[in-house]
Scaffold this motif. Sequence first.
Motif, PDB file in Angstrom:
ATOM      1  N   ARG A 179       0.860  -1.247   0.003  1.00  0.00           N
ATOM      2  CA  ARG A 179       0.020   0.009   0.042  1.00  0.00           C
ATOM      3  C   ARG A 179       0.893   1.194   0.061  1.00  0.00           C
ATOM      4  O   ARG A 179       0.490   2.403  -0.625  1.00  0.00           O
ATOM      5  CB  ARG A 179      -0.755   0.089   1.218  1.00  0.00           C
ATOM      6  CG  ARG A 179      -1.952  -1.072   1.234  1.00  0.00           C
ATOM      7  CD  ARG A 179      -3.204  -0.718   2.236  1.00  0.00           C
ATOM      8  NE  ARG A 179      -2.602  -0.922   3.626  1.00  0.00           N
ATOM      9  CZ  ARG A 179      -2.460  -2.065   4.307  1.00  0.00           C
ATOM     10  NH1 ARG A 179      -2.902  -3.152   3.653  1.00  0.00           N
ATOM     11  NH2 ARG A 179      -2.113  -1.736   5.475  1.00  0.00           N
ATOM     12  N   LEU A 180       1.899   0.953   0.697  1.00  0.00           N
ATOM     13  CA  LEU A 180       2.857   2.306   0.854  1.00  0.00           C
ATOM     14  C   LEU A 180       3.463   2.483  -0.694  1.00  0.00           C
ATOM     15  O   LEU A 180       3.647   3.746  -0.882  1.00  0.00           O
ATOM     16  CB  LEU A 180       4.082   2.257   1.819  1.00  0.00           C
ATOM     17  CG  LEU A 180       4.980   2.975   2.130  1.00  0.00           C
ATOM     18  CD1 LEU A 180       4.131   4.823   2.409  1.00  0.00           C
ATOM     19  CD2 LEU A 180       5.719   3.055   3.417  1.00  0.00           C
ATOM     20  N   ALA A 181       3.875   1.529  -1.282  1.00  0.00           N
ATOM     21  CA  ALA A 181       4.559   1.703  -2.687  1.00  0.00           C
ATOM     22  C   ALA A 181       3.584   2.428  -3.473  1.00  0.00           C
ATOM     23  O   ALA A 181       4.019   3.313  -4.398  1.00  0.00           O
ATOM     24  CB  ALA A 181       4.986   0.233  -2.839  1.00  0.00           C
ATOM     25  N   GLU A 182       2.257   2.105  -3.455  1.00  0.00           N
ATOM     26  CA  GLU A 182       1.133   2.732  -4.248  1.00  0.00           C
ATOM     27  C   GLU A 182       1.041   4.105  -3.988  1.00  0.00           C
ATOM     28  O   GLU A 182       1.004   4.869  -4.776  1.00  0.00           O
ATOM     29  CB  GLU A 182      -0.220   2.014  -3.985  1.00  0.00           C
ATOM     30  CG  GLU A 182      -0.223   0.503  -4.645  1.00  0.00           C
ATOM     31  CD  GLU A 182      -1.620  -0.152  -4.065  1.00  0.00           C
ATOM     32  OE1 GLU A 182      -2.392   0.467  -3.648  1.00  0.00           O
ATOM     33  OE2 GLU A 182      -1.874  -1.187  -4.632  1.00  0.00           O
ATOM     34  N   ARG A 183       1.031   4.378  -2.578  1.00  0.00           N
ATOM     35  CA  ARG A 183       1.099   5.963  -2.247  1.00  0.00           C
ATOM     36  C   ARG A 183       2.390   6.638  -2.665  1.00  0.00           C
ATOM     37  O   ARG A 183       2.251   7.770  -3.082  1.00  0.00           O
ATOM     38  CB  ARG A 183       1.028   5.826  -0.937  1.00  0.00           C
ATOM     39  CG  ARG A 183       0.973   7.234  -0.266  1.00  0.00           C
ATOM     40  CD  ARG A 183       0.603   7.528   1.345  1.00  0.00           C
ATOM     41  NE  ARG A 183       0.494   8.881   1.639  1.00  0.00           N
ATOM     42  CZ  ARG A 183       0.154   9.025   3.023  1.00  0.00           C
ATOM     43  NH1 ARG A 183       0.029   8.192   3.858  1.00  0.00           N
ATOM     44  NH2 ARG A 183      -0.209  10.493   3.307  1.00  0.00           N
ATOM     45  N   VAL A 184       3.348   5.996  -2.461  1.00  0.00           N
ATOM     46  CA  VAL A 184       4.900   6.738  -2.874  1.00  0.00           C
ATOM     47  C   VAL A 184       4.594   7.079  -4.570  1.00  0.00           C
ATOM     48  O   VAL A 184       5.155   8.090  -4.868  1.00  0.00           O
ATOM     49  CB  VAL A 184       5.876   5.777  -2.474  1.00  0.00           C
ATOM     50  CG1 VAL A 184       7.311   6.223  -3.418  1.00  0.00           C
ATOM     51  CG2 VAL A 184       6.238   5.640  -1.176  1.00  0.00           C
ATOM     52  N   ASN A 185       4.188   5.859  -5.307  1.00  0.00           N
ATOM     53  CA  ASN A 185       4.161   6.409  -6.754  1.00  0.00           C
ATOM     54  C   ASN A 185       3.037   7.276  -7.130  1.00  0.00           C
ATOM     55  O   ASN A 185       3.143   8.085  -7.979  1.00  0.00           O
ATOM     56  CB  ASN A 185       3.738   4.975  -7.410  1.00  0.00           C
ATOM     57  CG  ASN A 185       3.764   4.969  -8.919  1.00  0.00           C
ATOM     58  OD1 ASN A 185       4.695   5.346  -9.256  1.00  0.00           O
ATOM     59  ND2 ASN A 185       2.557   4.397  -9.468  1.00  0.00           N
ATOM     60  N   ARG A 186       1.840   7.040  -6.473  1.00  0.00           N
ATOM     61  CA  ARG A 186       0.712   8.052  -6.671  1.00  0.00           C
ATOM     62  C   ARG A 186       1.153   9.580  -6.268  1.00  0.00           C
ATOM     63  O   ARG A 186       1.040  10.677  -7.161  1.00  0.00           O
ATOM     64  CB  ARG A 186      -0.403   7.696  -5.626  1.00  0.00           C
ATOM     65  CG  ARG A 186      -1.833   8.468  -6.001  1.00  0.00           C
ATOM     66  CD  ARG A 186      -2.793   7.873  -5.244  1.00  0.00           C
ATOM     67  NE  ARG A 186      -2.588   8.072  -3.888  1.00  0.00           N
ATOM     68  CZ  ARG A 186      -2.524   6.864  -2.918  1.00  0.00           C
ATOM     69  NH1 ARG A 186      -2.479   5.781  -3.572  1.00  0.00           N
ATOM     70  NH2 ARG A 186      -2.122   7.149  -1.552  1.00  0.00           N
ATOM     71  N   GLU A 187       2.077   9.733  -5.219  1.00  0.00           N
ATOM     72  CA  GLU A 187       2.368  10.913  -4.679  1.00  0.00           C
ATOM     73  C   GLU A 187       3.746  11.625  -5.429  1.00  0.00           C
ATOM     74  O   GLU A 187       4.104  12.405  -5.259  1.00  0.00           O
ATOM     75  CB  GLU A 187       2.199  11.142  -3.265  1.00  0.00           C
ATOM     76  CG  GLU A 187       1.110  10.937  -2.495  1.00  0.00           C
ATOM     77  CD  GLU A 187       0.889  11.152  -1.154  1.00  0.00           C
ATOM     78  OE1 GLU A 187       1.819  12.030  -0.730  1.00  0.00           O
ATOM     79  OE2 GLU A 187      -0.030  10.812  -0.580  1.00  0.00           O
TER      80      GLU A 187
END
Length: 207
Positions: free
Chosen positions: A87-95
């Motif tokens: 989930r954190l990887a998705e957030r890092v990518n999204r932001e």
Amino acid sequence: MRAETARAYPPASRPVSELAGNQWSTETARDKRGEAEEIMKAAGLEPGMTVADIGAGEGYYTVRLAEKVGAAGRVLAQDIDEEAIDRLAERVNRESLDNVSIKLGAPDDPRLPENSFDRIFLVHMYHEVREPYAFLSRLRPALLDKAGDDGAGEVIVVDVNRDVTQHGIPPKQLFCEFEAVGYELVGFMERPELGGYFARFRAKGLP
């Protein structure tokens, strides 16, 4: 049953908190208290530093550390929960946090590169470390061991002064465990309005 990789170290001399959810509190509520900003200021965080966020969870500190250290700095976000890491990887990518890397750790080993970090943050997670002596011993080599403009690397702990069975750890217990594996306390303050207390440790023998 203790992990084979931890048996060379003494077992914890206290109970260990059960793993809690990764969302310690809502991010909006924490920002209203100014939690991250105050903790980063107290830690002496500056643009260009390299930092680790251990037990990063949903990334509350990760994204704020990334903004604080800027494009010239680096953040390594680590957790032992594979789903949280995803989930954190998705957030890092999204932001589009280009200065953030993500790593899966182990309960008794943060698996950090040696001689790499100005600051290592353990925020509301240390009381859940099941093998504190193995964990802290293996954390030590990751701190910068040469003095520069910012001095030697430090471990920053934010936790709550209450029994470990209630998801906290008394400061005296924290100090004893860090001292037992070669750290010295270099700063401490009680900040209940920010969710607990703040402690800074430096590995003994580093400049």
